[in-house]
Scaffold this motif. Structure first.
Motif, mmCIF file in Angstrom:
data_model
loop_
_atom_site.group_PDB
_atom_site.id
_atom_site.type_symbol
_atom_site.label_atom_id
_atom_site.label_comp_id
_atom_site.label_asym_id
_atom_site.label_seq_id
_atom_site.Cartn_x
_atom_site.Cartn_y
_atom_site.Cartn_z
ATOM 1 N N PRO A 259 37.128 -10.445 -14.393
ATOM 2 C CA PRO A 259 37.043 -9.607 -13.185
ATOM 3 C C PRO A 259 35.682 -8.946 -13.037
ATOM 4 C CG PRO A 259 38.269 -8.468 -14.904
ATOM 5 C CD PRO A 259 37.977 -9.841 -15.426
ATOM 6 N N GLY A 260 35.032 -9.221 -11.932
ATOM 7 C CA GLY A 260 33.710 -8.656 -11.703
ATOM 8 C C GLY A 260 33.699 -7.141 -11.631
ATOM 9 N N ASN A 261 34.818 -6.541 -11.220
ATOM 10 C CA ASN A 261 34.856 -5.078 -11.097
ATOM 11 C C ASN A 261 34.932 -4.371 -12.450
ATOM 12 O OD1 ASN A 261 37.476 -5.755 -11.743
ATOM 13 N ND2 ASN A 261 38.423 -4.579 -10.077
ATOM 14 N N GLN A 262 35.069 -5.143 -13.541
ATOM 15 C CA GLN A 262 35.071 -4.555 -14.874
ATOM 16 C C GLN A 262 33.826 -4.940 -15.681
ATOM 17 O OE1 GLN A 262 38.729 -4.570 -17.150
ATOM 18 N NE2 GLN A 262 39.951 -4.979 -15.319
ATOM 19 N N PHE A 263 32.895 -5.583 -15.014
ATOM 20 C CA PHE A 263 31.695 -6.056 -15.707
ATOM 21 C C PHE A 263 30.857 -4.896 -16.238
ATOM 22 C CE2 PHE A 263 27.277 -7.880 -15.499
ATOM 23 C CZ PHE A 263 27.429 -8.727 -16.589
ATOM 24 N N ASP A 264 30.667 -3.875 -15.440
ATOM 25 C CA ASP A 264 29.872 -2.730 -15.890
ATOM 26 C C ASP A 264 30.534 -2.022 -17.069
ATOM 27 O OD1 ASP A 264 27.927 -3.194 -14.009
ATOM 28 O OD2 ASP A 264 28.716 -1.749 -12.545
ATOM 29 N N ASP A 265 31.868 -1.965 -17.087
ATOM 30 C CA ASP A 265 32.575 -1.364 -18.213
ATOM 31 C C ASP A 265 32.347 -2.169 -19.490
ATOM 32 O OD1 ASP A 265 33.562 0.572 -16.521
ATOM 33 O OD2 ASP A 265 35.483 -0.448 -16.195
ATOM 34 N N ALA A 266 32.377 -3.488 -19.357
ATOM 35 C CA ALA A 266 32.141 -4.340 -20.521
ATOM 36 C C ALA A 266 30.716 -4.177 -21.037
ATOM 37 C CB ALA A 266 32.415 -5.802 -20.153
ATOM 38 N N LYS A 267 29.748 -4.105 -20.126
ATOM 39 C CA LYS A 267 28.364 -3.896 -20.543
ATOM 40 C C LYS A 267 28.187 -2.533 -21.208
ATOM 41 C CE LYS A 267 24.962 -5.356 -17.919
ATOM 42 N NZ LYS A 267 24.116 -5.649 -16.742
ATOM 43 N N MET A 268 28.955 -1.551 -20.778
ATOM 44 C CA MET A 268 28.864 -0.233 -21.384
ATOM 45 C C MET A 268 29.280 -0.282 -22.852
ATOM 46 S SD MET A 268 27.982 2.873 -21.139
ATOM 47 C CE MET A 268 27.735 3.001 -19.355
ATOM 48 N N ILE A 269 30.274 -1.086 -23.167
ATOM 49 C CA ILE A 269 30.682 -1.235 -24.566
ATOM 50 C C ILE A 269 29.551 -1.841 -25.384
ATOM 51 C CG2 ILE A 269 32.233 -2.516 -26.095
ATOM 52 C CD1 ILE A 269 34.425 -2.073 -24.049
ATOM 53 N N LEU A 270 28.881 -2.859 -24.834
ATOM 54 C CA LEU A 270 27.744 -3.449 -25.542
ATOM 55 C C LEU A 270 26.599 -2.458 -25.671
ATOM 56 C CD1 LEU A 270 29.350 -6.104 -25.074
ATOM 57 C CD2 LEU A 270 27.139 -7.229 -24.699
ATOM 58 N N ARG A 271 26.434 -1.613 -24.674
ATOM 59 C CA ARG A 271 25.383 -0.597 -24.741
ATOM 60 C C ARG A 271 25.677 0.407 -25.861
ATOM 61 N NH1 ARG A 271 21.519 0.560 -21.234
ATOM 62 N NH2 ARG A 271 22.520 -0.673 -19.581
ATOM 63 N N GLN A 272 26.937 0.771 -26.013
ATOM 64 C CA GLN A 272 27.317 1.681 -27.089
ATOM 65 C C GLN A 272 27.117 1.033 -28.454
ATOM 66 O OE1 GLN A 272 31.344 2.574 -25.961
ATOM 67 N NE2 GLN A 272 30.739 4.053 -24.383
ATOM 68 N N GLU A 273 27.443 -0.252 -28.557
ATOM 69 C CA GLU A 273 27.221 -0.971 -29.815
ATOM 70 C C GLU A 273 25.732 -1.046 -30.144
ATOM 71 O OE1 GLU A 273 29.097 -4.708 -29.169
ATOM 72 O OE2 GLU A 273 31.117 -3.962 -29.581
ATOM 73 N N ALA B 61 27.103 -14.054 -25.636
ATOM 74 C CA ALA B 61 28.337 -14.533 -26.272
ATOM 75 C C ALA B 61 29.301 -13.374 -26.506
ATOM 76 C CB ALA B 61 28.016 -15.234 -27.588
ATOM 77 N N SER B 62 28.777 -12.244 -26.948
ATOM 78 C CA SER B 62 29.627 -11.069 -27.179
ATOM 79 C C SER B 62 30.180 -10.522 -25.872
ATOM 80 C CB SER B 62 28.835 -9.979 -27.904
ATOM 81 O OG SER B 62 28.433 -10.400 -29.183
ATOM 82 N N LEU B 63 29.364 -10.522 -24.840
ATOM 83 C CA LEU B 63 29.808 -10.040 -23.530
ATOM 84 C C LEU B 63 30.928 -10.922 -22.986
ATOM 85 C CD1 LEU B 63 29.369 -7.974 -21.277
ATOM 86 C CD2 LEU B 63 27.577 -9.468 -20.355
ATOM 87 N N THR B 64 30.828 -12.227 -23.205
ATOM 88 C CA THR B 64 31.882 -13.129 -22.754
ATOM 89 C C THR B 64 33.169 -12.878 -23.526
ATOM 90 O OG1 THR B 64 30.193 -14.791 -22.223
ATOM 91 C CG2 THR B 64 32.476 -15.554 -22.365
ATOM 92 N N CYS B 65 33.065 -12.655 -24.841
ATOM 93 C CA CYS B 65 34.249 -12.297 -25.632
ATOM 94 C C CYS B 65 34.937 -11.065 -25.061
ATOM 95 C CB CYS B 65 33.850 -12.026 -27.085
ATOM 96 S SG CYS B 65 33.659 -13.486 -28.117
ATOM 97 N N GLU B 66 34.155 -10.101 -24.671
ATOM 98 C CA GLU B 66 34.712 -8.869 -24.108
ATOM 99 C C GLU B 66 35.381 -9.130 -22.760
ATOM 100 O OE1 GLU B 66 35.932 -5.122 -23.483
ATOM 101 O OE2 GLU B 66 35.053 -5.850 -25.355
ATOM 102 N N MET B 67 34.758 -9.933 -21.919
ATOM 103 C CA MET B 67 35.271 -10.132 -20.564
ATOM 104 C C MET B 67 36.544 -10.978 -20.538
ATOM 105 S SD MET B 67 33.670 -8.430 -18.278
ATOM 106 C CE MET B 67 34.489 -9.244 -16.908
ATOM 107 N N VAL B 68 36.685 -11.957 -21.430
ATOM 108 C CA VAL B 68 37.862 -12.829 -21.344
ATOM 109 C C VAL B 68 39.150 -12.078 -21.637
ATOM 110 C CG1 VAL B 68 36.561 -14.911 -21.936
ATOM 111 C CG2 VAL B 68 37.724 -13.626 -23.741
ATOM 112 N N GLN B 69 39.055 -10.920 -22.259
ATOM 113 C CA GLN B 69 40.261 -10.158 -22.588
ATOM 114 C C GLN B 69 40.651 -9.169 -21.491
ATOM 115 O OE1 GLN B 69 40.860 -9.633 -27.148
ATOM 116 N NE2 GLN B 69 38.880 -8.764 -26.584
ATOM 117 N N ARG B 70 39.872 -9.120 -20.419
ATOM 118 C CA ARG B 70 40.144 -8.159 -19.351
ATOM 119 C C ARG B 70 41.018 -8.810 -18.265
ATOM 120 N NH1 ARG B 70 36.972 -3.425 -19.283
ATOM 121 N NH2 ARG B 70 35.791 -3.247 -21.225
ATOM 122 N N GLY B 71 42.172 -9.244 -18.715
ATOM 123 C CA GLY B 71 43.118 -9.894 -17.820
ATOM 124 C C GLY B 71 43.071 -11.399 -17.979
#
Length: 432
Positions: A133-147, A66-76
């Motif tokens: 955007p699939g090309n920003q998926f790893d960036d979004a996961k990195m934010i969750l990894r930092q959290e 759910a948190s990952l989806t929140c992060e991804m919907v804001q990437r454009g």
């Protein structure tokens, strides 16, 4: 009591099931919205089989979806790529944020009043037309990894997450952080499927407060959200509490203590009577826990208790931070204060709590963001908004005898306790 009557609250439900609640606050120069979607942490489990729900390793692979989806919907979203969307909000003076809670995904923003209409259009783009955007998926996961790393380094957060799981059970008490397993397992397809299934108007609430014309805002929301797809609001999992104590060993010069007990949810007839008692225990520096445990005895550096509601279930959670040498006494004295709250209540304590609540209501009238959040919370949890005047009347009507009687009859019969530190503690057994 507030000296003036608050502006009327207006509520409409669109044909697709989105409930819109607005309250003009013409004395402000700002406006704010809060959108609650039934796409929270527990919806990560929707559609799973019984065998999957019974498999902790499988469930761990869904953590943070759910948190990952929140992060991804804001990437454009809509006509904007990720950078353009941020720039559009900045140009309008919009301060926005989002998060996934137990039952909802929340999107909120504050802005100058003149930016409200374009802000609503941007919100519709984000939740209705995200690019994902699939090309920003790893960036979004990195934010969750930092959290996750920050969470693992913070004993208090680990403590309270585990206490919540024991209070409500592994499904209803599910936490929002990703896990190492989910960071490896979750895919972009998982995010797209979760978005498709859970982001819709059905059961959602959009609350708006601030300086605006109500009819104009209703028209704007109808235009932006009226043709959004509908859906069902998922039922919450049933609670499956885990009784007893748990200790998480951690070599440290500190001991962190968490405790909880069953209570009643927001919306119950006696909720504000119960809330008054917890307020006497823990609202402010003159409250009993702070004064009697921290100040008079010097047992700990932090101690508090607060009420919590998930759907039709309620609990009280508490925390104390201290040294290992003082930990057992800190726990004993804190629990004793809660158990014997009704023994020596004083009118001054109740009056002081009422003043604090009234002060909070006054300050809420000066904040569009706080008011929008309260409107959304009431509507989502209760199916209606409690007007400020009604809330004031409920608070003013509470008597000391009501508080004492409630806690004599419904005080904690059993505590759930989680500790983090070098040594386990004793306590929390079933009470007579």
């Amino acid at each position: 009591m507030l000296s003036t009557q608050s502006p009327p609250i207006q509520t409409r439900t669109l044909d697709n099931g989105l409930t819109v609640v607005v309250q003009p606050m013409p004395w402000l120069r700002t406006a704010a919205y809060t959108l609650w979607l039934p796409a929270g942490i527990t919806t990560e489990l929707v559609g799973l089989s019984e065998s999957q729900l019974a498999d902790p390793e499988y469930l761990a692979c869904r953590d943070g979806l759910a948190s990952l989806t929140c992060e991804m919907v804001q990437r454009g979203a809509g006509a904007y790529n990720s950078r353009q969307l941020v720039a559009a909000e900045d140009n309008l003076g919009i301060d926005s944020g989002n998060s996934a809670a137990t039952s909802v995904a929340g999107y909120s923003a504050r802005m100058p009043a003149e930016s409200l209409l374009p802000a609503i259009e941007l919100l519709a783009d984000v939740v209705r037309r995200p690019h994902l955007p699939g090309n920003q998926f790893d960036d979004a996961k990195m934010i969750l990894r930092q959290e996750l790393a920050a969470f693992q380094d913070e004993p208090t957060q680990r403590l309270m997450r585990r206490l919540r799981e024991r209070q409500y059970g592994p499904s209803l008490g599910r936490g929002g952080y990703a896990s190492e397993a989910s960071l490896e397992a979750l895919s972009m397809d998982d995010v797209r499927q979760f978005y498709t299934d859970q982001y819709h108007a059905g059961g959602s609430v959009l609350a708006v407060a601030g300086n605006f014309d109500a009819n104009q805002i209703f028209d704007s929301i109808e235009q932006s959200f009226g043709d959004w797809k509908s859906g069902k609001r998922p039922a919450l999992p049933s609670p499956a509490p885990i009784d007893g104590n748990e200790h998480i060993e951690l070599p440290s010069s500190q001991t962190h203590i968490g405790f909880s007990f069953d209570s009643i949810p927001y919306g119950s007839d006696d909720y504000f009577v119960m809330r008054a008692g917890i307020g006497i225990l823990s609202d402010g520096m003159s409250s009993r826990l702070f004064d009697r445990v921290r100040e008079q005895r010097g047992l700990c550096y932090s101690v508090w208790a607060s009420t919590h509601t998930i759907g039709q279930h309620g609990a009280v959670f508490g925390y104390a931070g201290t040294t290992p040498a003082r930990a057992q006494e800190t726990l004993d004295v804190s629990l004793r204060e809660i158990q014997h709250l009704a023994d020596d209540l004083e009118q001054e304590e109740l009056s002081r709590w009422k003043v604090r609540i009234e002060s909070g209501l006054i300050m809420e009238q000066e904040s569009a963001g706080s008011r929008a959040s309260s409107l959304a919370s009431d509507q989502y949890q209760l199916g209606r908004v409690i007007p400020t005047e009604e809330l004031e009347a409920k608070i003013e009507a509470i008597t000391l005898d009501q508080v004492a009687s409630y806690f004599r009859q419904h005080g904690p019969r059993q505590f759930r306790i989680v500790t983090v530190g070098p040594e386990a503690l004793q306590g929390g057994e079933t009470l007579a």
